[in-house]
Enzyme design. Structure first.
Site, PDB file in Angstrom:
ATOM      1  CE  LYS A  11      -3.990  -2.163   2.321  1.00  0.00           C
ATOM      2  NZ  LYS A  11      -4.940  -2.033   3.453  1.00  0.00           N
ATOM      3  CE1 TYR A  51      -9.482  -3.121   0.586  1.00  0.00           C
ATOM      4  CE2 TYR A  51      -8.542  -1.195  -0.483  1.00  0.00           C
ATOM      5  CZ  TYR A  51      -8.399  -2.345   0.283  1.00  0.00           C
ATOM      6  OH  TYR A  51      -7.142  -2.715   0.731  1.00  0.00           O
ATOM      7  NE  ARG A 104      -2.217  -5.460   7.249  1.00  0.00           N
ATOM      8  CZ  ARG A 104      -3.363  -6.032   6.895  1.00  0.00           C
ATOM      9  NH1 ARG A 104      -3.861  -7.024   7.602  1.00  0.00           N
ATOM     10  NH2 ARG A 104      -4.022  -5.599   5.824  1.00  0.00           N
ATOM     11  CG  HIS A 117      -5.430  -6.194  -0.165  1.00  0.00           C
ATOM     12  ND1 HIS A 117      -6.633  -6.215   0.503  1.00  0.00           N
ATOM     13  CD2 HIS A 117      -5.544  -7.090  -1.182  1.00  0.00           C
ATOM     14  CE1 HIS A 117      -7.456  -7.079  -0.103  1.00  0.00           C
ATOM     15  NE2 HIS A 117      -6.809  -7.624  -1.125  1.00  0.00           N
ATOM     16  CD  GLU A 128      -8.849  -9.173  -3.345  1.00  0.00           C
ATOM     17  OE1 GLU A 128      -9.663  -8.803  -2.490  1.00  0.00           O
ATOM     18  OE2 GLU A 128      -7.693  -9.559  -3.058  1.00  0.00           O
TER      19      GLU A 128
HETATM   20  N1  UDP Z   1      -9.760  -0.642   7.600  1.00  0.00           N
HETATM   21  C1  UDP Z   1      -9.763   0.562   8.248  1.00  0.00           C
HETATM   22  N2  UDP Z   1     -10.417   0.669   9.453  1.00  0.00           N
HETATM   23  C2  UDP Z   1     -11.036  -0.395  10.027  1.00  0.00           C
HETATM   24  C3  UDP Z   1     -11.022  -1.638   9.359  1.00  0.00           C
HETATM   25  C4  UDP Z   1     -10.373  -1.738   8.145  1.00  0.00           C
HETATM   26  O1  UDP Z   1      -9.206   1.530   7.753  1.00  0.00           O
HETATM   27  O2  UDP Z   1     -11.609  -0.248  11.105  1.00  0.00           O
HETATM   28  C5  UDP Z   1      -9.068  -0.736   6.302  1.00  0.00           C
HETATM   29  C6  UDP Z   1      -7.680  -1.349   6.435  1.00  0.00           C
HETATM   30  O3  UDP Z   1      -6.803  -0.690   5.539  1.00  0.00           O
HETATM   31  C7  UDP Z   1      -7.923  -2.786   5.995  1.00  0.00           C
HETATM   32  C8  UDP Z   1      -8.984  -2.598   4.912  1.00  0.00           C
HETATM   33  O4  UDP Z   1      -9.801  -1.556   5.396  1.00  0.00           O
HETATM   34  O5  UDP Z   1      -6.725  -3.367   5.533  1.00  0.00           O
HETATM   35  C9  UDP Z   1      -9.814  -3.813   4.618  1.00  0.00           C
HETATM   36  O6  UDP Z   1     -10.348  -4.315   5.815  1.00  0.00           O
HETATM   37  P1  UDP Z   1     -10.378  -5.885   6.130  1.00  0.00           P
HETATM   38  O7  UDP Z   1     -11.256  -6.070   7.315  1.00  0.00           O
HETATM   39  O8  UDP Z   1     -10.724  -6.619   4.868  1.00  0.00           O
HETATM   40  O9  UDP Z   1      -8.866  -6.185   6.590  1.00  0.00           O
HETATM   41  P2  UDP Z   1      -7.646  -6.934   5.899  1.00  0.00           P
HETATM   42  O10 UDP Z   1      -8.215  -8.103   5.118  1.00  0.00           O
HETATM   43  O11 UDP Z   1      -6.945  -5.951   5.017  1.00  0.00           O
HETATM   44  O12 UDP Z   1      -6.781  -7.369   7.052  1.00  0.00           O
END
Ligand code: UDP
Length: 141
Positions: A11, A51, A104, A117, A128
């Protein structure tokens, strides 16, 4: 375990930190192969479409703002159990909760600027990967 492909995005925060190589090294050290890659700037429309599953969530606008804030580095990773392996390497969505030694935990600053991601299931991986890469640009080896 099956040979799988998954989509990884480095990212804008991690690209800005100049840690693309360090992140890819973790994938390679874990036995994942980069079989396609490109660097690009997402448009708002691209980020909203990518998204779309989160469109109703309160963080959606901030997420889109962040994903278009700079270039991203997108890859297809291939390997045995690649989808879960990549998720394990990434660590939890919130870097404060991510296990020590995960991408992370080491490179992300916050739950929104969280470095990477990774596709979360076989079906999403397929969608994707197709979003960014036509089949001919993927080089299995
Ligand atoms: N995200 C955020 N705030 C939140 C939850 C998610 O900004 O409270 C963002 C974060 O960048 C995350 C993305 O939305 O990576 C997608 O969320 P997901 O729950 O799919 O998490 P991931 O699969 O990326 O761990």
């Amino acid at each position: 375990m099956a040979l799988e492909r998954t989509l990884s995005i480095i990212k804008p925060d991690a690209v800005a930190k100049n840690v693309i190589g360090q992140i890819i090294t973790r994938f390679e050290n874990a036995g994942l192969k980069v079989v396609a890659a490109r660097m690009l700037q997402l448009s708002r429309a691209d980020a909203e479409r990518f998204y779309a599953v989160h469109a109703a969530r309160p963080f959606f606008k901030d997420l889109v703002d962040f994903m278009v804030s700079g270039p991203v580095f997108v890859q297809v990773l291939e390997g045995e159990g690649a989808i879960q392996k990549n998720r394990d390497l990434m660590g939890a969505t919130d870097p404060k909760k991510a296990e020590k030694g995960t991408i992370r935990a080491d490179f992300a600053d916050s739950i929104d600027a969280n470095a990477v991601h990774g596709s979360d299931a076989a079906e999403t991986a397929k969608v994707e990967i197709a979003f960014f890469f036509p089949e001919l640009s993927i080089h299995t080896r």
